[in-house]
Design an enzyme around this catalytic site. Structure first.
Site, PDB file in Angstrom:
ATOM      1  N   ARG A  69       0.988  -1.127   0.070  1.00 23.94           N
ATOM      2  CA  ARG A  69      -0.077  -0.066   0.151  1.00 23.94           C
ATOM      3  C   ARG A  69       0.690   1.360   0.064  1.00 23.94           C
ATOM      4  NH1 ARG A  69      -2.137  -3.542  -1.604  1.00 23.94           N
ATOM      5  NH2 ARG A  69      -3.872  -4.585  -0.558  1.00 23.94           N
ATOM      6  N   SER A 117      -9.915   0.068   4.318  1.00 22.44           N
ATOM      7  CA  SER A 117      -9.078  -0.432   5.426  1.00 22.44           C
ATOM      8  C   SER A 117      -8.372   0.493   5.950  1.00 22.44           C
ATOM      9  CB  SER A 117      -8.152  -1.681   4.826  1.00 22.44           C
ATOM     10  OG  SER A 117      -8.836  -2.650   4.467  1.00 22.44           O
ATOM     11  N   GLU A 187      -3.125   2.473   6.883  1.00 19.43           N
ATOM     12  CA  GLU A 187      -2.954   2.544   5.490  1.00 19.43           C
ATOM     13  C   GLU A 187      -3.755   3.697   5.021  1.00 19.43           C
ATOM     14  OE1 GLU A 187      -4.482  -1.306   3.971  1.00 19.43           O
ATOM     15  OE2 GLU A 187      -5.532  -0.163   1.938  1.00 19.43           O
TER      16      GLU A 187
HETATM   17  C1  LIG Z   1     -15.072   0.862   0.559  1.00 20.02           C
HETATM   18  C2  LIG Z   1     -13.451   1.152   0.246  1.00 20.02           C
HETATM   19  C3  LIG Z   1     -12.879  -0.002  -0.130  1.00 20.02           C
HETATM   20  C4  LIG Z   1     -11.459   0.000  -0.521  1.00 20.02           C
HETATM   21  N1  LIG Z   1     -10.898  -1.255  -0.844  1.00 20.02           N
HETATM   22  C5  LIG Z   1      -9.646  -0.955  -1.066  1.00 20.02           C
HETATM   23  C6  LIG Z   1      -8.856  -2.405  -1.476  1.00 20.02           C
HETATM   24  O1  LIG Z   1      -9.633  -3.559  -1.441  1.00 20.02           O
HETATM   25  N2  LIG Z   1      -7.593  -2.195  -1.826  1.00 20.02           N
HETATM   26  C7  LIG Z   1      -6.740  -1.065  -1.825  1.00 20.02           C
HETATM   27  O2  LIG Z   1      -5.578  -1.149  -1.980  1.00 20.02           O
HETATM   28  N3  LIG Z   1      -7.375   0.032  -1.354  1.00 20.02           N
HETATM   29  C8  LIG Z   1      -8.793   0.020  -1.124  1.00 20.02           C
HETATM   30  N4  LIG Z   1      -9.362   1.135  -0.778  1.00 20.02           N
HETATM   31  C9  LIG Z   1      -8.554   2.522  -0.728  1.00 20.02           C
HETATM   32  C10 LIG Z   1      -8.595   3.414  -1.661  1.00 20.02           C
HETATM   33  O3  LIG Z   1      -9.809   3.246  -2.619  1.00 20.02           O
HETATM   34  C11 LIG Z   1      -7.285   3.318  -2.484  1.00 20.02           C
HETATM   35  O4  LIG Z   1      -6.340   3.494  -1.751  1.00 20.02           O
HETATM   36  C12 LIG Z   1      -7.245   3.902  -3.977  1.00 20.02           C
HETATM   37  O5  LIG Z   1      -6.356   3.388  -4.651  1.00 20.02           O
HETATM   38  C13 LIG Z   1      -7.122   5.661  -3.598  1.00 20.02           C
HETATM   39  O6  LIG Z   1      -7.362   6.074  -4.899  1.00 20.02           O
HETATM   40  P1  LIG Z   1      -7.823   7.659  -4.955  1.00 20.02           P
HETATM   41  O7  LIG Z   1      -7.729   8.221  -6.128  1.00 20.02           O
HETATM   42  O8  LIG Z   1      -9.002   8.111  -4.127  1.00 20.02           O
HETATM   43  O9  LIG Z   1      -6.578   8.270  -4.239  1.00 20.02           O
HETATM   44  P2  LIG Z   1      -6.705   9.464  -2.839  1.00 20.02           P
HETATM   45  O10 LIG Z   1      -7.128   8.503  -1.553  1.00 20.02           O
HETATM   46  O11 LIG Z   1      -7.224  10.556  -3.075  1.00 20.02           O
HETATM   47  O12 LIG Z   1      -4.922   9.464  -2.622  1.00 20.02           O
HETATM   48  C14 LIG Z   1      -4.097   8.531  -2.300  1.00 20.02           C
HETATM   49  C15 LIG Z   1      -2.951   9.107  -2.327  1.00 20.02           C
HETATM   50  O13 LIG Z   1      -2.231   9.046  -3.534  1.00 20.02           O
HETATM   51  C16 LIG Z   1      -1.922  10.503  -3.933  1.00 20.02           C
HETATM   52  N5  LIG Z   1      -2.413  10.670  -5.390  1.00 20.02           N
HETATM   53  C17 LIG Z   1      -3.618  10.659  -5.906  1.00 20.02           C
HETATM   54  N6  LIG Z   1      -3.637  10.596  -7.138  1.00 20.02           N
HETATM   55  C18 LIG Z   1      -2.443  10.832  -7.725  1.00 20.02           C
HETATM   56  C19 LIG Z   1      -1.690  11.283  -8.734  1.00 20.02           C
HETATM   57  N7  LIG Z   1      -2.347  11.510  -9.943  1.00 20.02           N
HETATM   58  N8  LIG Z   1      -0.585  11.548  -8.884  1.00 20.02           N
HETATM   59  C20 LIG Z   1       0.542  11.597  -7.534  1.00 20.02           C
HETATM   60  N9  LIG Z   1      -0.132  11.068  -6.360  1.00 20.02           N
HETATM   61  C21 LIG Z   1      -1.547  11.036  -6.495  1.00 20.02           C
HETATM   62  C22 LIG Z   1      -2.470  11.246  -2.714  1.00 20.02           C
HETATM   63  O14 LIG Z   1      -1.740  12.512  -2.669  1.00 20.02           O
HETATM   64  C23 LIG Z   1      -2.446  10.466  -1.648  1.00 20.02           C
HETATM   65  O15 LIG Z   1      -1.215  10.562  -1.167  1.00 20.02           O
HETATM   66  C24 LIG Z   1     -10.736   1.105  -0.414  1.00 20.02           C
HETATM   67  C25 LIG Z   1     -11.474   2.332  -0.082  1.00 20.02           C
HETATM   68  C26 LIG Z   1     -12.846   2.475   0.305  1.00 20.02           C
HETATM   69  C27 LIG Z   1     -13.456   3.710   0.756  1.00 20.02           C
END
Ligand SMILES: Cc1cc2nc3c(=O)[nH]c(=O)nc-3n(C[C@H](O)[C@H](O)[C@H](O)COP(=O)(O)OP(=O)(O)OC[C@H]3O[C@@H](n4cnc5c(N)ncnc54)[C@H](O)[C@@H]3O)c2cc1C
Length: 210
Positions: A69, A117, A187
């Site tokens: 992660r 998580s 995480e």
């Molecule tokens: C119900 C639920 C279930 C989930 N299940 C999982 C799962 O099974 N597995 C899992 O791994 N995660 C899971 N997640 C967590 C989440 O969905 C992941 O971490 C997802 O990949 C985050 O994507 P985001 O676009 O929302 O990024 P954000 O949460 O907005 O950002 C995450 C990080 O990435 C950085 N970031 C975002 N976009 C960019 C970019 N283009 N360039 C550089 N940095 C960037 C941000 O600054 C931050 O540090 C879950 C979340 C929820 C709410």
């Protein structure tokens, strides 16, 4: 990720199926090296495009450090990626996506908002199981609650503020540390500044449990 998975399904490309239900963007999933059901996005990356001083630079997937992660992309700006998917049978890909989605619905509290998580699994342990065994399912600070369905999720029952979630995280860490001598590591990524005297407020939060 949902749109990308639907695109892969339409084109008959397999590989993303276990990751289809992960909310968020491709950029976020790359930076976090998102994963589920034994597959991580980093496994599928051929190339990543990042913005450096206003110019797009291309990194090969093998040049990126993919961690649990986390990835060495943290701190950069990801603007694109090329993924290695494999041609597959459309019916089978759809079937797999439906199966993984069903498993998610069974195991995760998707009826309430959450950040997914909260903690990484410590080596050899399941964070959810440790939190459950520490008796914390249903523990609350305000409207932030440790999910009774999956203890590694903190759900918002309606009016929870980020501060409530942040406090509950501290309470969970403290209780698990006391009970098992294991330090849970988040995480989730925090945004903003949280101002509270942690010891004092955690004690208060402990008293607010249901
Ligand atoms: C119900 C639920 C279930 C989930 N299940 C999982 C799962 O099974 N597995 C899992 O791994 N995660 C899971 N997640 C967590 C989440 O969905 C992941 O971490 C997802 O990949 C985050 O994507 P985001 O676009 O929302 O990024 P954000 O949460 O907005 O950002 C995450 C990080 O990435 C950085 N970031 C975002 N976009 C960019 C970019 N283009 N360039 C550089 N940095 C960037 C941000 O600054 C931050 O540090 C879950 C979340 C929820 C709410």
């Amino acid at each position: 990720m949902g749109l990308l998975s639907a695109f892969a399904l339409r084109g008959g490309f397999a590989g993303l199926d276990p990751l289809a239900g992960i909310p968020g963007t491709l950029g976020g999933a790359l930076v976090m090296n998102a994963g589920a059901f034994g597959r991580t996005l980093g496994d599928l990356v051929e190339e990543v495009e990042v913005l450096v001083d206003g110019k797009v630079e291309v990194l090969r997937g093998v040049e990126v450090d993919w961690g649990y992660r986390t990835s060495s992309l943290k701190g950069s700006t990801v603007v694109g990626a090329t993924l290695k998917l494999v041609p597959g049978d459309g019916g089978k890909i759809r079937e797999d996506m439906v199966r993984f989605a069903r498993l998610r619905r069974q195991k995760q509290p998707l009826d309430f908002p959450s950040a997914g998580s909260v903690f990484k699994n410590p080596p050899g342990h399941s964070a959810g199981r440790l939190i459950d065994e520490a008796g914390l399912k249903g523990a609350r600070v305000g409207d932030a609650m440790v999910s009774p369905l999956h203890a590694n999720f903190i759900v918002n029952l309606g009016q929870a503020r980020a501060r409530d979630v942040r406090l509950l995280v501290e309470v969970v860490k403290e209780r698990v540390r006391e009970r098992f001598s294991i330090s849970l590591e988040e995480e989730i990524v925090y945004a903003g500044v949280f101002e509270f005297g942690e010891d004092e407020d955690c004690a208060a939060a402990g008293g607010a449990f249901l």
